[in-house]
Write a protein that holds these residues in place. Structure first.
Motif, mmCIF file in Angstrom:
data_model
loop_
_atom_site.group_PDB
_atom_site.id
_atom_site.type_symbol
_atom_site.label_atom_id
_atom_site.label_comp_id
_atom_site.label_asym_id
_atom_site.label_seq_id
_atom_site.Cartn_x
_atom_site.Cartn_y
_atom_site.Cartn_z
ATOM 1 N N UNK A 1 13.147 13.160 11.543
ATOM 2 C CA UNK A 1 12.237 13.205 10.387
ATOM 3 C C UNK A 1 10.770 13.120 10.803
ATOM 4 N N UNK A 2 10.529 13.130 12.121
ATOM 5 C CA UNK A 2 9.166 13.098 12.630
ATOM 6 C C UNK A 2 8.614 11.714 12.891
ATOM 7 N N UNK A 3 9.298 10.673 12.444
ATOM 8 C CA UNK A 3 8.838 9.307 12.677
ATOM 9 C C UNK A 3 9.193 8.868 14.093
ATOM 10 N N UNK A 4 8.590 7.759 14.542
ATOM 11 C CA UNK A 4 8.807 7.272 15.903
ATOM 12 C C UNK A 4 8.938 5.757 15.895
ATOM 13 N N UNK A 5 9.560 5.242 16.969
ATOM 14 C CA UNK A 5 9.717 3.804 17.115
ATOM 15 C C UNK A 5 9.844 3.467 18.592
ATOM 16 N N UNK A 6 9.391 2.273 18.964
ATOM 17 C CA UNK A 6 9.449 1.819 20.359
ATOM 18 C C UNK A 6 10.666 0.919 20.561
ATOM 19 N N UNK A 7 11.289 1.055 21.748
ATOM 20 C CA UNK A 7 12.495 0.274 22.062
ATOM 21 C C UNK A 7 12.429 -0.265 23.489
ATOM 22 N N UNK A 8 13.135 -1.364 23.693
ATOM 23 C CA UNK A 8 13.304 -1.889 25.050
ATOM 24 C C UNK A 8 14.373 -1.106 25.802
ATOM 25 N N UNK A 9 15.340 -0.551 25.045
ATOM 26 C CA UNK A 9 16.431 0.201 25.661
ATOM 27 C C UNK A 9 16.961 1.227 24.672
ATOM 28 N N UNK A 10 17.260 2.427 25.182
ATOM 29 C CA UNK A 10 17.940 3.461 24.399
ATOM 30 C C UNK A 10 19.274 3.743 25.070
ATOM 31 N N UNK B 1 0.831 -1.194 0.000
ATOM 32 C CA UNK B 1 0.000 0.000 0.000
ATOM 33 C C UNK B 1 0.864 1.242 0.000
ATOM 34 N N UNK B 2 0.287 2.380 -0.430
ATOM 35 C CA UNK B 2 1.015 3.648 -0.433
ATOM 36 C C UNK B 2 1.439 4.024 0.978
ATOM 37 N N UNK B 3 0.552 3.761 1.950
ATOM 38 C CA UNK B 3 0.854 4.095 3.350
ATOM 39 C C UNK B 3 2.039 3.295 3.846
ATOM 40 N N UNK B 4 2.112 1.993 3.505
ATOM 41 C CA UNK B 4 3.218 1.134 3.918
ATOM 42 C C UNK B 4 4.518 1.595 3.291
ATOM 43 N N UNK B 5 4.464 2.012 2.012
ATOM 44 C CA UNK B 5 5.654 2.477 1.313
ATOM 45 C C UNK B 5 6.221 3.722 1.974
ATOM 46 N N UNK B 6 5.365 4.674 2.332
ATOM 47 C CA UNK B 6 5.804 5.898 2.992
ATOM 48 C C UNK B 6 6.429 5.583 4.338
ATOM 49 N N UNK C 1 10.176 3.726 10.423
ATOM 50 C CA UNK C 1 9.628 2.634 9.628
ATOM 51 C C UNK C 1 10.700 1.721 9.071
ATOM 52 N N UNK C 2 11.809 2.305 8.622
ATOM 53 C CA UNK C 2 12.892 1.509 8.049
ATOM 54 C C UNK C 2 13.561 0.617 9.090
ATOM 55 N N UNK C 3 13.516 1.022 10.352
ATOM 56 C CA UNK C 3 14.120 0.221 11.421
ATOM 57 C C UNK C 3 13.338 -1.062 11.693
ATOM 58 N N UNK D 1 21.662 4.485 10.766
ATOM 59 C CA UNK D 1 20.874 5.528 10.112
ATOM 60 C C UNK D 1 21.596 6.858 10.305
ATOM 61 N N UNK D 2 22.214 7.329 9.237
ATOM 62 C CA UNK D 2 23.022 8.552 9.277
ATOM 63 C C UNK D 2 22.147 9.794 9.127
ATOM 64 N N UNK D 3 22.747 10.943 9.419
ATOM 65 C CA UNK D 3 22.060 12.244 9.305
ATOM 66 C C UNK D 3 20.736 12.241 10.073
ATOM 67 N N UNK D 4 20.762 11.602 11.238
ATOM 68 C CA UNK D 4 19.547 11.442 12.043
ATOM 69 C C UNK D 4 19.828 11.780 13.496
ATOM 70 N N UNK D 5 18.917 12.496 14.113
ATOM 71 C CA UNK D 5 19.014 12.805 15.540
ATOM 72 C C UNK D 5 17.724 12.410 16.246
ATOM 73 N N UNK D 6 17.776 12.412 17.571
ATOM 74 C CA UNK D 6 16.601 12.129 18.395
ATOM 75 C C UNK D 6 15.991 13.451 18.845
ATOM 76 N N UNK D 7 14.709 13.609 18.627
ATOM 77 C CA UNK D 7 14.020 14.845 19.007
ATOM 78 C C UNK D 7 13.432 14.753 20.408
#
Length: 399
Positions: free
Chosen positions: A163-172, A2-7, A14-16, A142-148
């Protein structure tokens, strides 16, 4: 698809997901410098699948010269990198201190130290980072990336990226350096403190040709100093001093003034044909210490937890040493017992790191003198010191 999945897959978060879906522990490492790069390589060796975000570009593995002590080199042995590391570095055999006129004040042979503990080797930081990153799957970085921002809770952390995206982690893991943004997100300003020496300086390169490739040299004067440090195929030259005095100079002007102060000899020669002097970066010589190393599911590593003055050149080694301890604890825990693993990491490493940081601060007190009288007194004391006396706490952790 789907277009949504591709974005979604085009975003960092999402790439992670394709990597994290295979992971036993969902671990994010923020920063791919000495601490973060070492941890990522070690965890990958243990079969874990951490993801790494790095603010710099893919070809941005840069930096200045650093020394690696046996406590750091042994981590490279464990990673199977030590043979290659030897090829891109140079062993240090002696350390020589000069007075303000450029004459030798005292020479410290490293023979006994090497026989007991192993070599101290000089290396271009960029080359060592490239070596470490070559042992991390590139799709995990993932280069050229920071945590907001981080939503940190006892059972996990949700991270929002630049880039405004988010992801859940067990540890940072915050491994983003002395001016760590991750540290600011999890600790109050009362829980960490910078300590400034009031000094700073410029580091530049020049050709190693005609220079002794196994001797580190430093000149200690009143309100200024310089050092030369050979690495694989070039010579690192550092020029520094009291920041109030240096504020009157550009790097080009300060180099010219040092050529007049040190009119002859090997140190004068080192100040010729300097590369990149016009664009040299000015470093504040300061350190930082955090009273806490973790909060809930975010933990600090390397300079983000305890940063070092560059005086003894031990900071990179301790960052790698801490990364090995954290990797060890994480490889022997699961999600439910993550807090216990973090507590064990702190118990094993925090006091050890702070003891070595104290040694660097001790050396700074000896080295950084602003008046002629105190520098003359310092020079008299240095003549009485042994290498063991100067590096007393560093040597303790070698045992």
């Amino acid at each position: 698809m789907s277009a949504q999945s591709s974005v979604c897959r085009l975003t960092v978060g999402g790439s992670m997901e394709s990597v994290l879906a295979q992971a036993r522990l969902r671990i994010l490492i923020v920063g791919c410098g000495m601490a973060g790069g070492t941890l990522a390589a070690l965890l990958h060796q243990h079969g874990e699948k951490p993801v790494v975000v790095e603010r710099g570009g893919k070809n941005g593995a840069s930096g200045y010269a650093l020394g690696l002590y046996p406590v750091g080199e042994r981590v490279l042995h464990g990673l199977g990198m030590h043979r290659r590391f030897q090829q891109i570095s140079r062993g240090m055999e002696r350390y020589v201190v000069h007075n303000s006129a450029g004459k030798v004040l005292k020479e410290f042979p490293l023979t006994n130290f090497i026989d007991k503990y192993g070599e101290i080797r000089g290396v271009d930081r960029g080359m060592l980072l490239t070596l470490l990153r070559s042992h991390i799957p590139q799709e995990n970085i993932f280069y050229n990336t920071t945590v907001e921002r981080i939503q940190n809770n006892p059972h996990g952390a949700v991270v929002t990226f630049s880039d405004g995206s988010a992801q859940a982690f067990d540890l940072v893991v915050g491994a983003d350096g002395i001016y760590s943004e991750i540290r600011e997100m999890i600790l109050s300003q009362r829980e960490y403190a910078y300590r400034s020496t009031g000094w700073g300086g410029w580091g530049v390169w020049r050709s190693l040709e005609d220079f002794d490739a196994v001797t580190y040299r430093e000149l200690w004067a009143d309100g200024w100093f310089m050092g030369i440090y050979p690495v694989y195929n070039k010579l690192a030259v550092f020029m520094g001093g009291n920041k109030k005095k240096l504020s009157k100079f550009t790097a080009v002007e300060f180099a010219a003034s040092l050529r007049e102060k040190v009119a002859t000899g090997i140190l004068h020669s080192a100040l010729q044909s300097l590369e990149g002097l016009e664009n040299a970066f000015f470093w504040n010589i300061e350190d930082c210490r955090a009273t806490r190393w973790f909060s809930k599911r975010v933990v600090l590593l390397g300079d983000a937890a305890t940063a070092f003055l560059p005086i003894a050149g031990i900071g990179a080694s301790m960052a790698m040493d801490s990364a090995s301890v954290l990797s060890d604890e994480l490889s022997r825990t699961d999600i439910d017992y993550m807090p216990v693993a973090l507590e064990k990491y702190v118990k094993r490493q925090k006091k050890r790191v702070e003891t070595v940081q104290d040694n660097s601060r001790f050396l700074a007190k000896i080295m950084f003198r602003n008046s002629l009288f105190t520098s003359v007194t310092r020079n008299s004391l240095v003549k009485m010191y042994s290498l063991q006396g100067l590096l007393k706490d560093i040597i303790k952790i070698m045992h």
